[in-house]
Design a protein around this motif. Structure first.
Motif, mmCIF file in Angstrom:
data_model
loop_
_atom_site.group_PDB
_atom_site.id
_atom_site.type_symbol
_atom_site.label_atom_id
_atom_site.label_comp_id
_atom_site.label_asym_id
_atom_site.label_seq_id
_atom_site.Cartn_x
_atom_site.Cartn_y
_atom_site.Cartn_z
ATOM 1 N N VAL A 1 0.837 -1.199 0.000
ATOM 2 C CA VAL A 1 0.000 0.000 0.000
ATOM 3 C C VAL A 1 0.876 1.255 0.000
ATOM 4 N N HIS A 2 1.959 1.237 0.761
ATOM 5 C CA HIS A 2 2.870 2.383 0.761
ATOM 6 C C HIS A 2 3.526 2.562 -0.610
ATOM 7 N N SER A 3 3.762 1.483 -1.331
ATOM 8 C CA SER A 3 4.372 1.605 -2.657
ATOM 9 C C SER A 3 3.430 2.283 -3.648
ATOM 10 N N LEU A 4 2.130 2.206 -3.406
ATOM 11 C CA LEU A 4 1.174 2.883 -4.276
ATOM 12 C C LEU A 4 1.348 4.397 -4.202
ATOM 13 N N ALA A 5 1.776 4.894 -3.071
ATOM 14 C CA ALA A 5 1.958 6.335 -2.899
ATOM 15 C C ALA A 5 3.110 6.874 -3.737
ATOM 16 N N ASN A 6 3.941 5.997 -4.281
ATOM 17 C CA ASN A 6 5.048 6.425 -5.137
ATOM 18 C C ASN A 6 4.575 6.752 -6.550
ATOM 19 N N LEU A 7 3.268 6.907 -6.717
ATOM 20 C CA LEU A 7 2.652 7.236 -8.007
ATOM 21 C C LEU A 7 2.979 6.221 -9.093
ATOM 22 N N VAL A 8 2.915 4.964 -8.715
ATOM 23 C CA VAL A 8 3.061 3.895 -9.698
ATOM 24 C C VAL A 8 1.821 3.934 -10.580
ATOM 25 N N ASP A 9 2.015 3.799 -11.865
ATOM 26 C CA ASP A 9 0.915 3.945 -12.813
ATOM 27 C C ASP A 9 0.325 2.586 -13.174
ATOM 28 N N TYR A 10 -0.617 2.116 -12.368
ATOM 29 C CA TYR A 10 -1.308 0.862 -12.658
ATOM 30 C C TYR A 10 -2.412 1.127 -13.676
ATOM 31 N N PHE B 1 -4.117 11.454 -7.301
ATOM 32 C CA PHE B 1 -4.121 12.912 -7.266
ATOM 33 C C PHE B 1 -2.682 13.403 -7.286
ATOM 34 N N ASP B 2 -2.494 14.702 -7.418
ATOM 35 C CA ASP B 2 -1.147 15.273 -7.405
ATOM 36 C C ASP B 2 -0.446 15.035 -6.068
ATOM 37 N N ASP B 3 -1.205 15.039 -4.976
ATOM 38 C CA ASP B 3 -0.636 14.891 -3.644
ATOM 39 C C ASP B 3 -0.474 13.442 -3.197
ATOM 40 N N GLY B 4 -1.042 12.496 -3.948
ATOM 41 C CA GLY B 4 -0.963 11.084 -3.565
ATOM 42 C C GLY B 4 -2.154 10.317 -4.110
ATOM 43 N N ILE B 5 -2.570 9.315 -3.371
ATOM 44 C CA ILE B 5 -3.680 8.475 -3.814
ATOM 45 C C ILE B 5 -4.702 8.310 -2.700
ATOM 46 N N ILE B 6 -5.903 7.909 -3.089
ATOM 47 C CA ILE B 6 -6.941 7.518 -2.140
ATOM 48 C C ILE B 6 -7.431 6.153 -2.573
ATOM 49 N N ILE B 7 -7.326 5.162 -1.679
ATOM 50 C CA ILE B 7 -7.841 3.827 -1.972
ATOM 51 C C ILE B 7 -9.345 3.867 -1.741
ATOM 52 N N ILE B 8 -10.094 3.590 -2.795
ATOM 53 C CA ILE B 8 -11.543 3.688 -2.760
ATOM 54 C C ILE B 8 -12.173 2.372 -2.306
ATOM 55 N N ASP B 9 -11.634 1.256 -2.765
ATOM 56 C CA ASP B 9 -12.245 -0.045 -2.475
ATOM 57 C C ASP B 9 -11.173 -1.121 -2.545
ATOM 58 N N MET B 10 -11.478 -2.271 -1.937
ATOM 59 C CA MET B 10 -10.571 -3.415 -1.974
ATOM 60 C C MET B 10 -11.359 -4.650 -2.344
#
Length: 52
Positions: A5-14, A43-52
């Motif tokens: 989950v922390h790696s997602l904050a690195n703006l990885v483009d899935y 977003f520019d500032d990071g990500i928001i996980i909406i659902d799992m």
């Protein structure tokens, strides 16, 4: 899982999600250990996980 989950904050483009519900919302999906799918919005500032 926490490290993933922390790696997602690195703006990885899935890619955009293929599930109709998430595709309509233009969410991106990241798969973790085959069983977990994270739908998130970027977003520019990071990500928001909406659902799992």
């Amino acid at each position: 899982m926490r490290l993933f989950v922390h790696s997602l904050a690195n703006l990885v483009d899935y890619p955009t999600c293929r599930f109709k519900k998430w595709l309509k919302l233009n969410l991106r999906c990241a798969v973790f250990e085959i069983d977990w799918v994270f739908a998130y919005e970027r977003f520019d500032d990071g990500i928001i996980i909406i659902d799992m």
